[in-house]
Design a protein around this motif. Structure first.
Motif, mmCIF file in Angstrom:
data_model
loop_
_atom_site.group_PDB
_atom_site.id
_atom_site.type_symbol
_atom_site.label_atom_id
_atom_site.label_comp_id
_atom_site.label_asym_id
_atom_site.label_seq_id
_atom_site.Cartn_x
_atom_site.Cartn_y
_atom_site.Cartn_z
ATOM 1 N N UNK A 1 69.792 68.361 48.911
ATOM 2 C CA UNK A 1 69.728 68.410 47.343
ATOM 3 C C UNK A 1 69.809 67.053 46.709
ATOM 4 N N UNK A 2 69.958 66.805 45.365
ATOM 5 C CA UNK A 2 69.724 65.689 44.914
ATOM 6 C C UNK A 2 70.979 64.519 45.148
ATOM 7 N N UNK A 3 72.014 65.179 45.673
ATOM 8 C CA UNK A 3 73.262 64.181 45.778
ATOM 9 C C UNK A 3 73.297 63.790 47.259
ATOM 10 N N UNK A 4 72.513 64.406 48.200
ATOM 11 C CA UNK A 4 72.351 64.255 49.559
ATOM 12 C C UNK A 4 71.535 62.777 50.040
ATOM 13 N N UNK A 5 72.353 61.698 50.613
ATOM 14 C CA UNK A 5 71.656 60.528 50.601
ATOM 15 C C UNK A 5 70.456 60.400 51.485
ATOM 16 N N UNK A 6 70.022 61.619 51.896
ATOM 17 C CA UNK A 6 68.562 61.416 52.514
ATOM 18 C C UNK A 6 67.479 61.792 51.485
ATOM 19 N N UNK A 7 68.032 62.088 50.137
ATOM 20 C CA UNK A 7 66.889 62.327 49.241
ATOM 21 C C UNK A 7 65.963 63.511 49.522
ATOM 22 N N UNK A 8 64.758 63.292 48.872
ATOM 23 C CA UNK A 8 63.915 64.271 48.733
ATOM 24 C C UNK A 8 62.983 64.690 50.098
ATOM 25 N N UNK A 9 62.691 63.635 51.103
ATOM 26 C CA UNK A 9 62.291 63.923 52.237
ATOM 27 C C UNK A 9 62.699 62.982 53.312
ATOM 28 N N UNK A 10 62.601 63.518 54.578
ATOM 29 C CA UNK A 10 62.978 62.624 55.726
ATOM 30 C C UNK A 10 61.964 62.630 56.848
ATOM 31 N N UNK A 11 61.633 61.533 57.235
ATOM 32 C CA UNK A 11 60.816 61.520 58.486
ATOM 33 C C UNK A 11 61.575 61.119 59.774
ATOM 34 N N UNK B 1 59.174 66.279 60.120
ATOM 35 C CA UNK B 1 59.420 65.952 58.719
ATOM 36 C C UNK B 1 60.207 67.314 58.226
ATOM 37 N N UNK B 2 61.065 66.823 57.098
ATOM 38 C CA UNK B 2 61.644 67.769 56.308
ATOM 39 C C UNK B 2 61.790 67.403 54.868
ATOM 40 N N UNK B 3 61.638 68.658 53.756
ATOM 41 C CA UNK B 3 61.879 68.493 52.456
ATOM 42 C C UNK B 3 63.418 68.946 52.218
ATOM 43 N N UNK B 4 64.047 68.138 51.346
ATOM 44 C CA UNK B 4 65.300 67.987 51.117
ATOM 45 C C UNK B 4 66.145 68.507 52.192
ATOM 46 N N UNK B 5 66.211 67.550 53.137
ATOM 47 C CA UNK B 5 66.870 67.983 54.192
ATOM 48 C C UNK B 5 68.596 67.667 54.362
ATOM 49 N N UNK B 6 69.194 68.522 55.282
ATOM 50 C CA UNK B 6 70.395 68.295 55.460
ATOM 51 C C UNK B 6 70.852 67.100 55.908
ATOM 52 N N UNK B 7 72.126 66.502 56.007
ATOM 53 C CA UNK B 7 72.548 65.267 56.453
ATOM 54 C C UNK B 7 73.409 65.648 57.186
ATOM 55 N N UNK C 1 83.104 54.965 61.629
ATOM 56 C CA UNK C 1 83.245 53.907 60.663
ATOM 57 C C UNK C 1 83.747 54.015 59.171
ATOM 58 N N UNK C 2 83.116 55.377 58.668
ATOM 59 C CA UNK C 2 83.553 55.730 57.135
ATOM 60 C C UNK C 2 83.904 57.116 57.406
ATOM 61 N N UNK C 3 85.310 57.357 57.578
ATOM 62 C CA UNK C 3 85.748 58.715 57.803
ATOM 63 C C UNK C 3 85.572 59.824 56.592
ATOM 64 N N UNK C 4 85.429 59.016 55.287
ATOM 65 C CA UNK C 4 84.996 59.911 54.378
ATOM 66 C C UNK C 4 83.665 60.445 54.190
ATOM 67 N N UNK C 5 82.654 60.151 54.991
ATOM 68 C CA UNK C 5 81.188 60.840 55.166
ATOM 69 C C UNK C 5 81.393 62.180 55.628
#
Length: 192
Positions: free
Chosen positions: A128-138, A103-109, A118-122
């Motif tokens: 942080x708040x703009x990270x697509x994983x959001x506040x927590x990750x399991x 489990x991680x809080x405000x994880x890196x993506x 598929x999406x070279x722009x990612x």
């Protein structure tokens, strides 16, 4: 008088089926970051509730019903926490059983190579708040191997209830904090 009795009974029965749950306590960092992600209007059907357990799984199990766009955390005594989620779109969805490996809080993506093709722009980004994983990750694993799938928050809360991810299970940030606080590493996750 009869109408009042019927309404009173209906309210009592409703309390037995759905029970609102207060938001979890937030750290100063959580409150600051979450304030930067505007909370979108969403269907109350996808709100967090304690309900009668519909899964028949053991307490502590997480069950994701992809067609319903609901995640259930099975509680003792025939109850469950229900959370609205976004799931993988048809091309990227998955089903199966896994375990929470970490489990991680405000994880890196770090997007997988297939996603970058598929999406070279990612690109990789810090938590942080703009990270697509959001506040927590399991992080989910299958027999000790990373599945590359996660249950995580989102910086797009308006998409809760939709099939839009690349297979991960997305939750509103406040809901993923609540789930994170309730489940240990090693918990079973069933995605149907």
């Amino acid at each position: 008088m009869r109408i009042i009795s019927v309404l009173g009974c209906a309210l009592l029965l409703a309390g037995c089926t759905f029970k609102g749950v207060p938001d979890p306590a937030l750290s100063a960092r959580d409150a600051e970051y979450m304030a930067l992600v505007p909370e979108a209007e969403f269907d109350p059907h996808f709100a967090r509730y304690e309900i009668a357990d519909p899964t028949r799984e053991a307490p502590g199990t997480i069950v994701v019903e992809t067609k319903e766009r609901q995640l259930y955390l099975v509680l003792p005594n025939g109850r469950a926490m229900r959370y609205g989620v976004s799931v993988g779109d048809e091309a990227y969805g998955w089903t199966g059983t896994a375990r929470i490996d970490r489990k991680a809080e405000w994880p890196a993506w770090n997007p997988p190579a297939e996603m970058v093709r598929r999406w070279p722009h990612v690109h990789a980004m810090q938590g942080g708040p703009m990270n697509p994983l959001g506040a927590r990750a399991l992080y989910l694993s299958d027999r000790g191997r990373d599945t590359l799938y996660r249950i995580h928050g989102t910086n797009e809360p308006e998409k809760i209830g939709q099939a839009v991810s690349s297979g991960c299970i997305r939750m509103r940030n406040i809901d993923v904090v609540d789930l994170y606080n309730r489940v240990p590493v090693g918990a079973t996750v069933i995605v149907r």
